[in-house]
Design a protein around this motif. Structure first.
Motif, PDB file in Angstrom:
ATOM      1  N   ARG A 130      90.815  49.220  75.076  1.00  0.00           N
ATOM      2  CA  ARG A 130      90.246  48.544  76.360  1.00  0.00           C
ATOM      3  C   ARG A 130      90.675  47.162  76.594  1.00  0.00           C
ATOM      4  O   ARG A 130      91.037  46.287  75.558  1.00  0.00           O
ATOM      5  N   GLY A 131      91.352  46.962  77.889  1.00  0.00           N
ATOM      6  CA  GLY A 131      91.873  45.770  78.167  1.00  0.00           C
ATOM      7  C   GLY A 131      90.931  45.295  79.603  1.00  0.00           C
ATOM      8  O   GLY A 131      90.327  45.900  80.160  1.00  0.00           O
ATOM      9  N   GLU A 132      90.749  43.833  79.482  1.00  0.00           N
ATOM     10  CA  GLU A 132      89.906  43.129  80.570  1.00  0.00           C
ATOM     11  C   GLU A 132      90.586  42.015  81.082  1.00  0.00           C
ATOM     12  O   GLU A 132      91.040  41.151  80.136  1.00  0.00           O
ATOM     13  N   VAL A 133      90.536  41.607  82.337  1.00  0.00           N
ATOM     14  CA  VAL A 133      91.146  40.444  82.896  1.00  0.00           C
ATOM     15  C   VAL A 133      89.945  40.028  83.885  1.00  0.00           C
ATOM     16  O   VAL A 133      89.220  40.676  84.500  1.00  0.00           O
ATOM     17  N   GLY A 134      89.825  38.690  83.788  1.00  0.00           N
ATOM     18  CA  GLY A 134      88.632  38.149  84.717  1.00  0.00           C
ATOM     19  C   GLY A 134      89.131  36.501  84.991  1.00  0.00           C
ATOM     20  O   GLY A 134      89.872  35.929  84.574  1.00  0.00           O
ATOM     21  N   VAL A 135      88.130  36.193  85.944  1.00  0.00           N
ATOM     22  CA  VAL A 135      88.306  34.844  86.416  1.00  0.00           C
ATOM     23  C   VAL A 135      86.715  34.156  86.644  1.00  0.00           C
ATOM     24  O   VAL A 135      85.886  34.914  87.129  1.00  0.00           O
ATOM     25  N   GLY A 136      86.598  33.009  86.192  1.00  0.00           N
ATOM     26  CA  GLY A 136      85.211  32.392  86.229  1.00  0.00           C
ATOM     27  C   GLY A 136      85.519  31.212  87.482  1.00  0.00           C
ATOM     28  O   GLY A 136      86.447  30.622  87.333  1.00  0.00           O
ATOM     29  N   PHE A 137      84.622  30.827  88.160  1.00  0.00           N
ATOM     30  CA  PHE A 137      84.598  29.703  89.024  1.00  0.00           C
ATOM     31  C   PHE A 137      83.561  28.923  88.713  1.00  0.00           C
ATOM     32  O   PHE A 137      82.186  29.485  89.210  1.00  0.00           O
ATOM     33  N   LEU A 138      83.406  27.822  88.195  1.00  0.00           N
ATOM     34  CA  LEU A 138      82.601  26.714  88.075  1.00  0.00           C
ATOM     35  C   LEU A 138      82.015  26.207  89.374  1.00  0.00           C
ATOM     36  O   LEU A 138      82.986  25.899  90.300  1.00  0.00           O
ATOM     37  N   THR A 139      80.765  26.112  89.494  1.00  0.00           N
ATOM     38  CA  THR A 139      80.290  25.500  90.980  1.00  0.00           C
ATOM     39  C   THR A 139      79.362  24.485  90.799  1.00  0.00           C
ATOM     40  O   THR A 139      78.926  24.146  89.627  1.00  0.00           O
ATOM     41  N   GLY A 140      78.944  23.893  91.608  1.00  0.00           N
ATOM     42  CA  GLY A 140      78.182  22.847  91.869  1.00  0.00           C
ATOM     43  C   GLY A 140      78.295  21.575  90.869  1.00  0.00           C
ATOM     44  O   GLY A 140      79.350  21.252  90.771  1.00  0.00           O
ATOM     45  N   ASP A 141      77.089  21.267  89.998  1.00  0.00           N
ATOM     46  CA  ASP A 141      77.171  19.930  89.195  1.00  0.00           C
ATOM     47  C   ASP A 141      78.300  20.470  87.922  1.00  0.00           C
ATOM     48  O   ASP A 141      78.681  19.417  87.290  1.00  0.00           O
ATOM     49  N   ALA A 142      78.349  21.557  87.732  1.00  0.00           N
ATOM     50  CA  ALA A 142      79.131  21.959  86.592  1.00  0.00           C
ATOM     51  C   ALA A 142      80.795  21.632  86.871  1.00  0.00           C
ATOM     52  O   ALA A 142      81.383  20.963  86.245  1.00  0.00           O
ATOM     53  N   ALA A 143      81.054  22.048  87.857  1.00  0.00           N
ATOM     54  CA  ALA A 143      82.523  21.867  88.596  1.00  0.00           C
ATOM     55  C   ALA A 143      82.706  20.241  88.766  1.00  0.00           C
ATOM     56  O   ALA A 143      83.583  19.885  88.612  1.00  0.00           O
ATOM     57  N   ASP A 144      81.951  19.762  89.171  1.00  0.00           N
ATOM     58  CA  ASP A 144      81.902  18.131  89.574  1.00  0.00           C
ATOM     59  C   ASP A 144      81.882  17.412  87.967  1.00  0.00           C
ATOM     60  O   ASP A 144      82.087  16.078  88.144  1.00  0.00           O
TER      61      ASP A 144
END
Length: 247
Positions: free
Chosen positions: A213-227
């Protein structure tokens, strides 16, 4: 672990055989993951991952993320209890974390509600950390599992994570003491949408026992986490590969 990201989510029918009449399955194996060194890092690392998945009937699942017990199931709708863990974070994990202190390992308790309609599943989870960050974390998402053939199964998932003040401050905030020790500016991180993740996967069954099994992904930090001044990059990519054997 530093942030919630299940190692490998193998849907149960991907490892079950129609001719198997026993009511349990067991998959063991190993793999590797390529992902940020901590949540918010722009430095990526490869780490080995042992794996196991045990299921009993349609009500019990045990994997590296913890235990799931399905208490209610009716016409595609299900409600489950969750027991897991939050591995925390060590300030020695990265130079950027120096002076911020450690976040202790802790147990988590929660629940999951889901509805399946064909190959799609909509779900929502909520989990309380007992110890460690003492935080409340919620997730909601949509997953797709599409068998292309008897051997190849493709999948996709989109998920949003919401966190309370305790979680956000523990992982993304910087208090006065931490600011003095780390050199980072003070920062108050408040509750809200923490991140959005999308991923795709492929599972190939070599025979009735072996699978990859293989998996690729991407996460996008938002709000106060990103800042947060702790975060070096709000774009969080990952990739993983796993080889398993089903008993």
């Amino acid at each position: 672990m530093t942030y919630a990201e299940p190692p490998f989510e193998v849907p149960s029918y991907e490892v079950q055989q129609a001719e198997t009449f026993r009511n349990w399955t067991l998959v063991i194996g190993a793999g590797a993951r390529y992902r940020p060194e901590y949540e918010g890092s722009d430095d990526l690392e490869v780490s080995p991952i042992p794996f196991f998945l045990f299921t009993y009937d349609d009500w019990l699942k045990i994997d590296p993320t913890g235990l799931e017990i399905t208490a209610f199931r009716y016409e595609g709708f299900s409600v489950s209890a969750l027991v897991g863990y939050e591995s925390g974070r060590n300030e020695d994990d990265h130079d950027r974390l120096r002076g911020l202190g450690d976040i202790d390992f802790a147990a988590t308790l929660g629940g999951r509600a889901a509805y399946e309609f064909g190959p799609l599943e909509a779900y929502a989870t909520i989990e309380q950390t007992i110890g460690g960050s003492e935080s409340l974390l919620g997730k909601t998402g949509l997953s797709l599992t599409a068998p292309v053939s008897q051997r190849l199964i493709l999948g996709a998932k989109a998920e949003a994570t919401i966190a309370d003040d305790n979680h956000m401050q523990a992982y993304f905030g910087v208090d006065a003491i931490q600011a003095a020790a780390s050199g980072l500016p003070e920062y108050q991180a408040e509750a809200g949408l923490k991140r959005v993740d999308i991923s795709t996967s492929a599972t190939y069954l070599f025979n009735e026992n072996w699978l990859v099994r293989g998996e690729v992904g991407v996460g996008f930090l938002t709000g106060d986490a990103a800042d947060s001044p702790i975060v070096e990059d709000d774009l969080q990519p990952s990739a993983s590969l796993f080889l398993g054997y089903k008993f």
